[in-house]
Design an enzyme around this catalytic site. Sequence first.
Site, PDB file in Angstrom:
ATOM      1  N   VAL A   1      66.395  47.185  18.081  1.00  0.00           N
ATOM      2  CA  VAL A   1      65.170  47.128  17.277  1.00  0.00           C
ATOM      3  C   VAL A   1      65.516  46.644  15.869  1.00  0.00           C
ATOM      4  O   VAL A   1      66.493  47.096  15.263  1.00  0.00           O
ATOM      5  CB  VAL A   1      64.495  48.513  17.202  1.00  0.00           C
ATOM      6  CG1 VAL A   1      63.217  48.439  16.358  1.00  0.00           C
ATOM      7  CG2 VAL A   1      64.186  49.032  18.600  1.00  0.00           C
ATOM      8  N   LEU A   2      64.696  45.761  15.340  1.00  0.00           N
ATOM      9  CA  LEU A   2      64.838  45.284  13.964  1.00  0.00           C
ATOM     10  C   LEU A   2      63.724  45.886  13.116  1.00  0.00           C
ATOM     11  O   LEU A   2      62.554  45.815  13.478  1.00  0.00           O
ATOM     12  CB  LEU A   2      64.749  43.756  13.918  1.00  0.00           C
ATOM     13  CG  LEU A   2      64.713  43.123  12.524  1.00  0.00           C
ATOM     14  CD1 LEU A   2      66.012  43.381  11.767  1.00  0.00           C
ATOM     15  CD2 LEU A   2      64.407  41.628  12.616  1.00  0.00           C
TER      16      LEU A   2
ATOM     17  N   GLY B   1      63.026  50.404   4.008  1.00  0.00           N
ATOM     18  CA  GLY B   1      62.891  51.474   3.028  1.00  0.00           C
ATOM     19  C   GLY B   1      64.076  52.402   3.031  1.00  0.00           C
ATOM     20  O   GLY B   1      65.232  51.964   3.089  1.00  0.00           O
ATOM     21  N   TRP B   2      63.804  53.696   2.991  1.00  0.00           N
ATOM     22  CA  TRP B   2      64.864  54.705   2.998  1.00  0.00           C
ATOM     23  C   TRP B   2      65.250  55.126   4.409  1.00  0.00           C
ATOM     24  O   TRP B   2      65.812  56.184   4.618  1.00  0.00           O
ATOM     25  CB  TRP B   2      64.428  55.920   2.183  1.00  0.00           C
ATOM     26  CG  TRP B   2      64.367  55.635   0.701  1.00  0.00           C
ATOM     27  CD1 TRP B   2      65.410  55.643  -0.180  1.00  0.00           C
ATOM     28  CD2 TRP B   2      63.205  55.306  -0.064  1.00  0.00           C
ATOM     29  NE1 TRP B   2      64.968  55.341  -1.448  1.00  0.00           N
ATOM     30  CE2 TRP B   2      63.621  55.121  -1.408  1.00  0.00           C
ATOM     31  CE3 TRP B   2      61.857  55.138   0.243  1.00  0.00           C
ATOM     32  CZ2 TRP B   2      62.731  54.790  -2.431  1.00  0.00           C
ATOM     33  CZ3 TRP B   2      60.975  54.807  -0.773  1.00  0.00           C
ATOM     34  CH2 TRP B   2      61.413  54.640  -2.089  1.00  0.00           C
TER      35      TRP B   2
ATOM     36  N   ILE C   1      65.544  45.028   0.415  1.00  0.00           N
ATOM     37  CA  ILE C   1      65.998  44.289  -0.766  1.00  0.00           C
ATOM     38  C   ILE C   1      66.264  45.264  -1.922  1.00  0.00           C
ATOM     39  O   ILE C   1      66.420  44.841  -3.059  1.00  0.00           O
ATOM     40  CB  ILE C   1      64.975  43.210  -1.173  1.00  0.00           C
ATOM     41  CG1 ILE C   1      63.529  43.720  -1.103  1.00  0.00           C
ATOM     42  CG2 ILE C   1      65.099  42.013  -0.243  1.00  0.00           C
ATOM     43  CD1 ILE C   1      63.097  44.565  -2.231  1.00  0.00           C
TER      44      ILE C   1
ATOM     45  N   GLN D   1      67.542  52.028  -1.938  1.00  0.00           N
ATOM     46  CA  GLN D   1      67.038  52.359  -0.604  1.00  0.00           C
ATOM     47  C   GLN D   1      68.143  52.234   0.435  1.00  0.00           C
ATOM     48  O   GLN D   1      68.298  53.109   1.297  1.00  0.00           O
ATOM     49  CB  GLN D   1      65.873  51.449  -0.236  1.00  0.00           C
ATOM     50  CG  GLN D   1      64.579  51.773  -0.930  1.00  0.00           C
ATOM     51  CD  GLN D   1      63.419  50.947  -0.404  1.00  0.00           C
ATOM     52  OE1 GLN D   1      63.592  49.846   0.120  1.00  0.00           O
ATOM     53  NE2 GLN D   1      62.205  51.468  -0.542  1.00  0.00           N
TER      54      GLN D   1
ATOM     55  N   CYS E   1      45.027  53.896  -6.716  1.00  0.00           N
ATOM     56  CA  CYS E   1      45.141  53.380  -5.343  1.00  0.00           C
ATOM     57  C   CYS E   1      44.393  54.277  -4.370  1.00  0.00           C
ATOM     58  O   CYS E   1      43.734  53.779  -3.443  1.00  0.00           O
ATOM     59  CB  CYS E   1      46.608  53.252  -4.955  1.00  0.00           C
ATOM     60  SG  CYS E   1      47.477  51.909  -5.796  1.00  0.00           S
TER      61      CYS E   1
END
Length: 383
Positions: free
Chosen positions: A172-173, A178-179, A199, A203, A355
């Site tokens: 699985v990719l 994230g973390w 990136i 993380q 948000c």
Amino acid sequence: MTSEPRIGPIALPDTRARRVVEQLLEGSGVTLNGDAPQDIRVLHPDFFSRVLYHGSLGLGESYMDGWWECDSIDELAYRLLMNGLGENARSTTERLKYRLQAGFLNLQSKARAYMVGEAHYDLGNDLFERMLDPTMCYSCGYWKSANDLHQAQQAKLELACQKLKLQPGMKVLDIGCGWGSFAEHAAHHHNVEVTGITISREQAALARERCEGLPVEILLQDYRDLDGHYDRIVSIGMFEHVGHRNYATYFETVRRLMPADGLFLLHTIGSNRSEITADPWINRYIFPNGVLPSAMDIARTSEDHLLMEDWQNFGPDYDKTLMAWLTNFDAHWHEIAHRYNERTRRMFRYYLAICAGAFRARHLQLWQVVFSRGRPGRYDAPR
């Protein structure tokens, strides 16, 4: 500009700027120096001119500087958006500036890919560990049968696994891992091998620590540099950083990495309109160069590469998720206050609250979309 917040609201100045702001607020249920949770308590006389001149950027920056207070910024944002002030809150200059930049430049090119990691995700693992739940999911939870944030995040991770129809031994990719929340969950509960890319250096470091002992590899890498083959691909909360100029490349990359019978799950915030815009305050302080896709953006740029099998919208669940993060943030801020300044605290509180209000007003959506390469047979999506 900075200012020490006053103990209570000031007497409102009799200026044209104040009168214009009051006119804009008419019908929204928001008043100046009122007692309702959504009311704005003005603490600086230049608040009105700053907001009128700079729009949403001025509103956010003036809050960070202590120029106004509000007991429920989420409800304030909800009421402003429901009253049609969303577009009016963006100054013409800021909107034009972003459209020109996005029109002539690839703001999400490989050379710029690490900017958002350095600006936001690398801010400090200690901050995010206190704001998020133990899964360290920094994306919308699934609250259908959940009673708290942790249950909602576990349900979201499992929902993604079920939609991908994971089987033991699969490769699985995880694009934008994230973390390591999905990688850890999928490897532990479904016995799959996971490669996660991010990136963000912070993380990646914590994800490797969290996934130690599991068949998980975490790479600091841009999605455009990927190679290999994966039975399943997932991307949770990363597509918002891809940008309209790169959507086709993104979907072509997924197709290239996936076998004929593979499945891909895309989990992303979505915009109601197909526009190349970003909120100026969010763009400057939270997610540099971010662009929210519309449903048309996703459908149009994926159609030459993948077959859409399923589309689910649970955007209202992001309101609950963000408010839970805000509760955690407030409850644990004292533990890390010595490492950050007051402006950072107000920045994060404002970000989470506005948000939440935007999702409450259905101004933003949260989509999970499942794609294949046209695999034979019927696809039945779990809910």
